[in-house]
Design a protein around this motif. Structure first.
Motif, PDB file in Angstrom:
ATOM      1  N   ASP A 139       0.864  -1.176   0.000  1.00  0.00           N
ATOM      2  CA  ASP A 139       0.000   0.000   0.000  1.00  0.00           C
ATOM      3  C   ASP A 139       0.904   1.229   0.000  1.00  0.00           C
ATOM      4  OD1 ASP A 139      -2.051   1.774   0.137  1.00  0.00           O
ATOM      5  OD2 ASP A 139      -2.912   1.034   1.996  1.00  0.00           O
ATOM      6  N   ALA A 140       1.117   1.820  -1.193  1.00  0.00           N
ATOM      7  CA  ALA A 140       2.002   2.975  -1.325  1.00  0.00           C
ATOM      8  C   ALA A 140       1.248   4.253  -0.981  1.00  0.00           C
ATOM      9  CB  ALA A 140       2.546   3.053  -2.746  1.00  0.00           C
ATOM     10  N   GLU A 141       1.947   5.203  -0.357  1.00  0.00           N
ATOM     11  CA  GLU A 141       1.309   6.455   0.050  1.00  0.00           C
ATOM     12  C   GLU A 141       1.247   7.472  -1.078  1.00  0.00           C
ATOM     13  OE1 GLU A 141       2.959   8.100   3.555  1.00  0.00           O
ATOM     14  OE2 GLU A 141       2.464   6.374   4.819  1.00  0.00           O
ATOM     15  N   THR A 142       2.069   7.313  -2.124  1.00  0.00           N
ATOM     16  CA  THR A 142       2.086   8.260  -3.240  1.00  0.00           C
ATOM     17  C   THR A 142       2.152   7.490  -4.555  1.00  0.00           C
ATOM     18  OG1 THR A 142       4.502   8.446  -3.295  1.00  0.00           O
ATOM     19  CG2 THR A 142       3.302   9.968  -1.848  1.00  0.00           C
ATOM     20  N   LEU A 143       1.810   8.174  -5.642  1.00  0.00           N
ATOM     21  CA  LEU A 143       1.888   7.549  -6.960  1.00  0.00           C
ATOM     22  C   LEU A 143       3.321   7.192  -7.325  1.00  0.00           C
ATOM     23  CD1 LEU A 143      -0.624   9.812  -8.912  1.00  0.00           C
ATOM     24  CD2 LEU A 143      -0.936   7.398  -8.350  1.00  0.00           C
ATOM     25  N   SER A 144       4.268   8.091  -7.026  1.00  0.00           N
ATOM     26  CA  SER A 144       5.666   7.809  -7.367  1.00  0.00           C
ATOM     27  C   SER A 144       6.185   6.600  -6.597  1.00  0.00           C
ATOM     28  CB  SER A 144       6.538   9.029  -7.087  1.00  0.00           C
ATOM     29  OG  SER A 144       6.450   9.417  -5.724  1.00  0.00           O
ATOM     30  N   ALA A 145       5.792   6.481  -5.318  1.00  0.00           N
ATOM     31  CA  ALA A 145       6.189   5.309  -4.541  1.00  0.00           C
ATOM     32  C   ALA A 145       5.560   4.051  -5.111  1.00  0.00           C
ATOM     33  CB  ALA A 145       5.784   5.492  -3.077  1.00  0.00           C
ATOM     34  N   GLY A 146       4.318   4.160  -5.570  1.00  0.00           N
ATOM     35  CA  GLY A 146       3.646   3.011  -6.172  1.00  0.00           C
ATOM     36  C   GLY A 146       4.347   2.533  -7.426  1.00  0.00           C
ATOM     37  N   MET A 147       4.767   3.480  -8.282  1.00  0.00           N
ATOM     38  CA  MET A 147       5.468   3.092  -9.504  1.00  0.00           C
ATOM     39  C   MET A 147       6.829   2.466  -9.189  1.00  0.00           C
ATOM     40  SD  MET A 147       4.569   5.848 -12.487  1.00  0.00           S
ATOM     41  CE  MET A 147       4.894   7.343 -11.553  1.00  0.00           C
ATOM     42  N   SER A 148       7.494   2.982  -8.170  1.00  0.00           N
ATOM     43  CA  SER A 148       8.778   2.391  -7.766  1.00  0.00           C
ATOM     44  C   SER A 148       8.580   0.961  -7.296  1.00  0.00           C
ATOM     45  CB  SER A 148       9.416   3.228  -6.658  1.00  0.00           C
ATOM     46  OG  SER A 148       9.740   4.518  -7.118  1.00  0.00           O
ATOM     47  N   LEU A 149       7.498   0.726  -6.543  1.00  0.00           N
ATOM     48  CA  LEU A 149       7.212  -0.638  -6.087  1.00  0.00           C
ATOM     49  C   LEU A 149       6.850  -1.546  -7.255  1.00  0.00           C
ATOM     50  CD1 LEU A 149       5.218   0.061  -2.801  1.00  0.00           C
ATOM     51  CD2 LEU A 149       7.361  -1.220  -2.990  1.00  0.00           C
ATOM     52  N   VAL A 150       6.125  -1.021  -8.234  1.00  0.00           N
ATOM     53  CA  VAL A 150       5.819  -1.802  -9.435  1.00  0.00           C
ATOM     54  C   VAL A 150       7.110  -2.253 -10.105  1.00  0.00           C
ATOM     55  CG1 VAL A 150       4.902  -1.649 -11.786  1.00  0.00           C
ATOM     56  CG2 VAL A 150       3.541  -0.814  -9.873  1.00  0.00           C
ATOM     57  N   ALA A 151       8.036  -1.317 -10.265  1.00  0.00           N
ATOM     58  CA  ALA A 151       9.297  -1.632 -10.941  1.00  0.00           C
ATOM     59  C   ALA A 151      10.141  -2.621 -10.149  1.00  0.00           C
ATOM     60  CB  ALA A 151      10.087  -0.352 -11.185  1.00  0.00           C
ATOM     61  N   SER A 152      10.130  -2.503  -8.833  1.00  0.00           N
ATOM     62  CA  SER A 152      11.040  -3.326  -8.019  1.00  0.00           C
ATOM     63  C   SER A 152      10.450  -4.680  -7.625  1.00  0.00           C
ATOM     64  CB  SER A 152      11.435  -2.565  -6.751  1.00  0.00           C
ATOM     65  OG  SER A 152      10.293  -2.260  -5.969  1.00  0.00           O
ATOM     66  N   THR A 153       9.126  -4.791  -7.572  1.00  0.00           N
ATOM     67  CA  THR A 153       8.514  -6.048  -7.112  1.00  0.00           C
ATOM     68  C   THR A 153       7.918  -6.883  -8.233  1.00  0.00           C
ATOM     69  OG1 THR A 153       6.308  -5.090  -6.741  1.00  0.00           O
ATOM     70  CG2 THR A 153       7.917  -4.909  -4.949  1.00  0.00           C
ATOM     71  N   GLY A 154       7.717  -6.276  -9.408  1.00  0.00           N
ATOM     72  CA  GLY A 154       7.108  -7.023 -10.508  1.00  0.00           C
ATOM     73  C   GLY A 154       5.592  -7.048 -10.458  1.00  0.00           C
ATOM     74  N   GLY A 155       4.999  -6.294  -9.543  1.00  0.00           N
ATOM     75  CA  GLY A 155       3.549  -6.247  -9.448  1.00  0.00           C
ATOM     76  C   GLY A 155       2.956  -5.212 -10.393  1.00  0.00           C
ATOM     77  N   PHE A 156       1.694  -4.823 -10.137  1.00  0.00           N
ATOM     78  CA  PHE A 156       1.035  -3.819 -10.979  1.00  0.00           C
ATOM     79  C   PHE A 156       0.193  -2.908 -10.099  1.00  0.00           C
ATOM     80  CE2 PHE A 156      -2.512  -6.555 -10.250  1.00  0.00           C
ATOM     81  CZ  PHE A 156      -3.653  -5.790 -10.452  1.00  0.00           C
ATOM     82  N   THR A 157      -0.209  -1.782 -10.670  1.00  0.00           N
ATOM     83  CA  THR A 157      -1.120  -0.888  -9.969  1.00  0.00           C
ATOM     84  C   THR A 157      -2.130  -0.331 -10.953  1.00  0.00           C
ATOM     85  OG1 THR A 157      -1.268   0.977  -8.426  1.00  0.00           O
ATOM     86  CG2 THR A 157       0.251   1.217 -10.262  1.00  0.00           C
ATOM     87  N   LEU A 158      -3.230   0.201 -10.443  1.00  0.00           N
ATOM     88  CA  LEU A 158      -4.266   0.847 -11.254  1.00  0.00           C
ATOM     89  C   LEU A 158      -4.329   2.316 -10.875  1.00  0.00           C
ATOM     90  CD1 LEU A 158      -7.120  -1.843 -11.028  1.00  0.00           C
ATOM     91  CD2 LEU A 158      -5.512  -1.482 -12.906  1.00  0.00           C
ATOM     92  N   VAL A 159      -4.233   3.190 -11.862  1.00  0.00           N
ATOM     93  CA  VAL A 159      -4.177   4.631 -11.602  1.00  0.00           C
ATOM     94  C   VAL A 159      -4.969   5.360 -12.679  1.00  0.00           C
ATOM     95  CG1 VAL A 159      -1.936   4.539 -10.442  1.00  0.00           C
ATOM     96  CG2 VAL A 159      -2.043   4.836 -12.929  1.00  0.00           C
ATOM     97  N   PRO A 160      -5.349   6.622 -12.429  1.00  0.00           N
ATOM     98  CA  PRO A 160      -5.988   7.431 -13.480  1.00  0.00           C
ATOM     99  C   PRO A 160      -5.040   7.662 -14.648  1.00  0.00           C
ATOM    100  CG  PRO A 160      -6.378   8.376 -11.312  1.00  0.00           C
ATOM    101  CD  PRO A 160      -5.346   7.317 -11.128  1.00  0.00           C
ATOM    102  N   ILE A 161      -5.601   7.897 -15.812  1.00  0.00           N
ATOM    103  CA  ILE A 161      -4.816   7.950 -17.045  1.00  0.00           C
ATOM    104  C   ILE A 161      -3.782   9.075 -17.058  1.00  0.00           C
ATOM    105  CG2 ILE A 161      -6.463   9.418 -18.275  1.00  0.00           C
ATOM    106  CD1 ILE A 161      -5.879   7.691 -20.783  1.00  0.00           C
ATOM    107  N   TYR A 162      -4.003  10.162 -16.319  1.00  0.00           N
ATOM    108  CA  TYR A 162      -3.058  11.279 -16.364  1.00  0.00           C
ATOM    109  C   TYR A 162      -1.668  10.882 -15.886  1.00  0.00           C
ATOM    110  CZ  TYR A 162      -2.989  12.173 -11.293  1.00  0.00           C
ATOM    111  OH  TYR A 162      -2.797  12.074  -9.929  1.00  0.00           O
TER     112      TYR A 162
END
Length: 318
Positions: free
Chosen positions: A222-245
């Motif tokens: 559970d990332a607190e920010t979008l940038s942290a979420g993307m970093s976790l996606v890159a480092s863990t191999g998982g995915f996230t869902l975000v608005p298109i912007y």
């Protein structure tokens, strides 16, 4: 009852823990904080908090009192700022709020409208989470914000701007990244990284989407920010869902892919405080349709430049 009782209660309610509230927010001891809360409950004659193994939970009375306590503290702060402003030289100002990353799309058009309405104005730009923008509007820190349709927003009004589709963010080397679209039945097998910790509206949209199409997301972080979420996606191999912007500010190590089938959307709205009597705000709201029509033209990152009025930037929150 004193103001400190209200501040202590709100801090405990928001932290969900007496210990965290005492150490992180109030810089006092837990026993002292517990006594203050008990004094408040005794004065009110109702129990506000239930002590649980993992922290505290608000009672029904506590949930009702929390909204009123927040509003009372906000009104005190607004009154205090108004009193201080009487001793300062008057200088026209206008505050604009954006979700982190959204200013890339909307700032130039928002500033164009301000500039055309008045040439001599100091514009303050604030980038924070949607709940934080709602608080800033209620406290009079900004005049208008592009945000989500928050529910705990005493005195706020919203104007619809645009529906933003949600997209999947994956590592660039992920097996699903080679597809043009991502099927829900495929992503539900992958680790899900939530970026909605500070975005309750986004969290609800994602939960409703998963329930509607009959999938269960395997949330691992559970990332607190979008940038942290993307970093976790890159480092863990998982995915996230975000608005298109968000696709305008992707890390090089991740890619964005549309969802296959029915696509969930989240509303972007213009929020403002009904009690704000600023003449510039009233004129700005009359031109809300210009922003609403501008958004779809710039979703792919085609942005116009405009002459900038004097700006003050407020550092983004968490």
């Amino acid at each position: 009852m004193e103001l400190r009782h209200l501040r202590y209660f709100v801090a405990v309610a928001e932290e969900g823990s007496l210990l965290h509230a005492a150490e992180r927010r109030l810089h006092t001891s837990q026993p002292s904080l517990s006594r203050q809360i008990r004094d408040l409950e005794l004065e009110l004659g109702v129990k506000l908090l239930e002590r649980k193994a993992r922290g505290i939970e608000l009672t029904a009375a506590g949930r009702v009192f929390l909204d009123h306590a927040r509003l009372a503290l906000m009104q005190i702060e607004v009154g205090s700022e108004a009193a201080r402003n009487t001793e300062r030289p008057h200088k026209p100002g206008f505050g604009l709020g954006f979700l982190p990353g959204q200013e890339v799309i909307w700032l130039s058009e928002a500033l164009r409208i301000v500039r055309e309405e008045t040439a001599d104005v100091d514009v303050t730009i604030m980038t924070k989470s949607s709940p934080e923008l709602a608080n800033a509007l209620m406290q009079g820190e900004i005049d208008v914000a592009l945000m989500r349709r928050e529910t705990r927003t005493a005195g706020l009004e919203f104007r619809f701007l645009v529906k933003e589709p949600l997209i999947a963010i994956l590592p660039s080397h992920h097996r699903l990244a080679r597809h043009k679209t991502v099927k829900p039945e495929d992503i539900c097998r992958e680790d899900f990284i939530s970026t909605a910790g500070a975005a309750p509206v986004l969290r609800k949209i994602i939960e409703e989407y998963a329930a509607k199409i009959g999938i269960k997301l395997k949330q691992t972080y559970d990332a607190e920010t979008l940038s942290a979420g993307m970093s976790l996606v890159a480092s863990t191999g998982g995915f996230t869902l975000v608005p298109i912007y968000v696709q305008n500010s992707l890390l090089p190590s991740v890619v964005a892919r549309p969802l296959h089938g029915e696509i969930p959307t989240i509303d972007l709205v213009m929020g403002y405080n009904k009690s704000n009597t600023s003449p510039l705000l009233k004129r700005y709201l009359l031109r809300a349709d210009e922003l609403a029509s501008y958004g779809p033209r710039t979703q792919k990152g085609s942005f116009r430049k405009t002459e900038m009025p004097r700006l003050k930037r407020v550092q983004p929150g968490r």
